[in-house]
Design an enzyme around this catalytic site. Structure first.
Site, PDB file in Angstrom:
ATOM      1  N   LYS A 168      -8.433 -10.648  -7.769  1.00 13.45           N
ATOM      2  CA  LYS A 168      -9.507 -10.740  -6.785  1.00 13.45           C
ATOM      3  C   LYS A 168     -10.528  -9.627  -6.994  1.00 13.45           C
ATOM      4  CE  LYS A 168      -9.209 -10.916  -2.191  1.00 13.45           C
ATOM      5  NZ  LYS A 168      -8.610 -10.837  -0.825  1.00 13.45           N
TER       6      LYS A 168
ATOM      7  N   LYS B  31       0.826  -1.215   0.000  1.00 14.45           N
ATOM      8  CA  LYS B  31       0.000   0.000   0.000  1.00 14.45           C
ATOM      9  C   LYS B  31       0.853   1.254   0.000  1.00 14.45           C
ATOM     10  CE  LYS B  31      -4.243  -1.716   2.129  1.00 14.45           C
ATOM     11  NZ  LYS B  31      -5.190  -1.557   3.247  1.00 14.45           N
TER      12      LYS B  31
ATOM     13  N   LYS C 203     -12.850  -3.427  -4.551  1.00 16.50           N
ATOM     14  CA  LYS C 203     -13.471  -2.152  -4.923  1.00 16.50           C
ATOM     15  C   LYS C 203     -12.485  -1.227  -5.630  1.00 16.50           C
ATOM     16  CE  LYS C 203     -12.980   0.254  -0.498  1.00 16.50           C
ATOM     17  NZ  LYS C 203     -12.020   1.303  -0.784  1.00 16.50           N
TER      18      LYS C 203
END
Ligand code: TRP
Length: 348
Positions: A210, A127, A213
């Site tokens: 996967k 991230k 969102k």
């Protein structure tokens, strides 16, 4: 799950294994991957276990959140968990920030975790490398340590999570053992309970990644609160391949295999049964049936979710009870921890 030995030293006696998990309130609607990959198993686990489930709003603010949206998304998340079948009579459902002990134990755990140890967490590395260090909060760095506190406060035996969270649960085990060795046996050392690979749901447009969102195209993401018609369209335009035979082959037919897994999860039929059922039929038949199956499940789900959203007083009542039950356990653990560390007990 097999009954587990109760290794807890604090907390009330446990007659059933305790499971604990959390979900972030970072979007208005859960997607199908959240449901089939996690929430549905949470619902099953509440039957035989002493289950604690929370909406992790403290974790959500590791990235910037608009206050009104965060509040709204927290309510919507809770309503969806109830809509999916979590039963406040059978599990403890609460909002993380309603239990101040999370932040308190989180600080203690921060002080017991090595900087290098935290720096090795792959989710943080992924991230933070995407957004750059100046845009990465220190909170994102210590995110796994707050998660450790979430788990240890409740003396959880098992933590149902996806494979991507395994490393955080392993770190939790290390920290529990470290504390127990340095001071005295205090925490149950929890096991990861990794949710079934077969429940892995992939993006309808990019069936090798996967469902998430943050997908590149909203067409690949099935949002549970969308109009069923919108989702039907997405199923019908799902990416498949140029072959025409419905068969299961994750490598060469990732798209069709994903659709078969979703069908199997929703219908309860095995993949083999489905392959036989669709013999001689084209992909269109699979897609149409899947769209119908999904609509049949999602319509009552949406009605239940909406009934909680339409009754904020009831939602607040449920969350008030949940927070009370959670605090009973969490405050006892924290009091023991504070004492073992050597904090002076406040005079009351
Ligand atoms: N990090 C988890 C996730 O992103 C959410 C979470 C927070 C969690 N606290 C937890 C999961 C405690 C299990 C136990 O999915």
């Amino acid at each position: 799950m097999a009954p587990m030995v109760n290794a807890a030293v604090t907390g009330p006696a446990k007659d059933r294994p305790r499971v604990l998990s959390g979900i972030q309130p970072t979007s208005g609607s859960f997607h199908l991957g959240n449901y089939l990959g996690a929430v549905r198993q949470w619902v099953d686990l509440q039957e035989q276990n002493d289950a604690f489930y929370m909406v992790v709003d403290l974790h959500a603010i590791t990235v910037e959140q608009d206050p009104a949206t965060l509040r709204e998304n927290t309510r919507i998340s809770v309503a969806q968990l109830l809509g999916a079948g979590l039963d406040p009579e059978r599990c403890t459902l609460f909002v993380q920030s309603h239990v101040p002990e999370h932040a308190q134990l989180g600080w203690v755990m921060n002080c017991m975790t090595g900087f290098g140890e935290a720096a090795r967490m792959t989710q943080f590395k992924d991230k933070s490398s995407k957004q750059g260090s100046d845009r990465t909060s220190v909170g994102l760095f210590t995110y796994p340590i707050l998660q450790i506190a979430d788990i240890l406060l409740y003396q959880a035996d098992a933590v149902p999570v996806g494979e991507d969270q395994r490393q955080h649960v392993e770190l939790t085990r290390d920290l529990a053992e470290r504390f127990n060795t340095r001071y005295a046996p205090t925490f149950t050392v929890p096991k990861p309970y990794i949710l079934k690979e077969t429940a892995k749901i992939f993006d309808l447009q990019d069936p090798t990644s996967k469902m998430s969102k943050s997908a590149s195209s909203p067409k690949g993401l099935v949002s549970l609160l969308d109009e069923p018609k919108v989702s039907a369209k997405k199923f019908k335009s799902a990416v498949t391949d140029t072959d025409t035979v419905v068969s299961y082959d994750e490598e060469n037919k990732a798209g069709v295999s994903n659709l078969l897994r979703i069908h199997s999860a929703l219908s309860g039929q095995s993949i083999e049964q489905l392959v036989a059922h669709f013999e001689g039929k084209m992909y269109g038949a699979l897609k149409t049936e899947l769209a119908e199956l999904f609509a049949e499940w999602v319509t009552p789900f949406q009605e239940r979710t909406k009934s909680y959203l339409d009754d904020p007083a009831e939602l607040d009542r449920v969350l008030g009870l949940g927070a009370e039950k959670a605090r009973e356990v969490a405050s006892e653990t924290l009091a023991t921890v504070y004492d073992r560390i050597g904090f002076l007990a406040p005079k009351r």
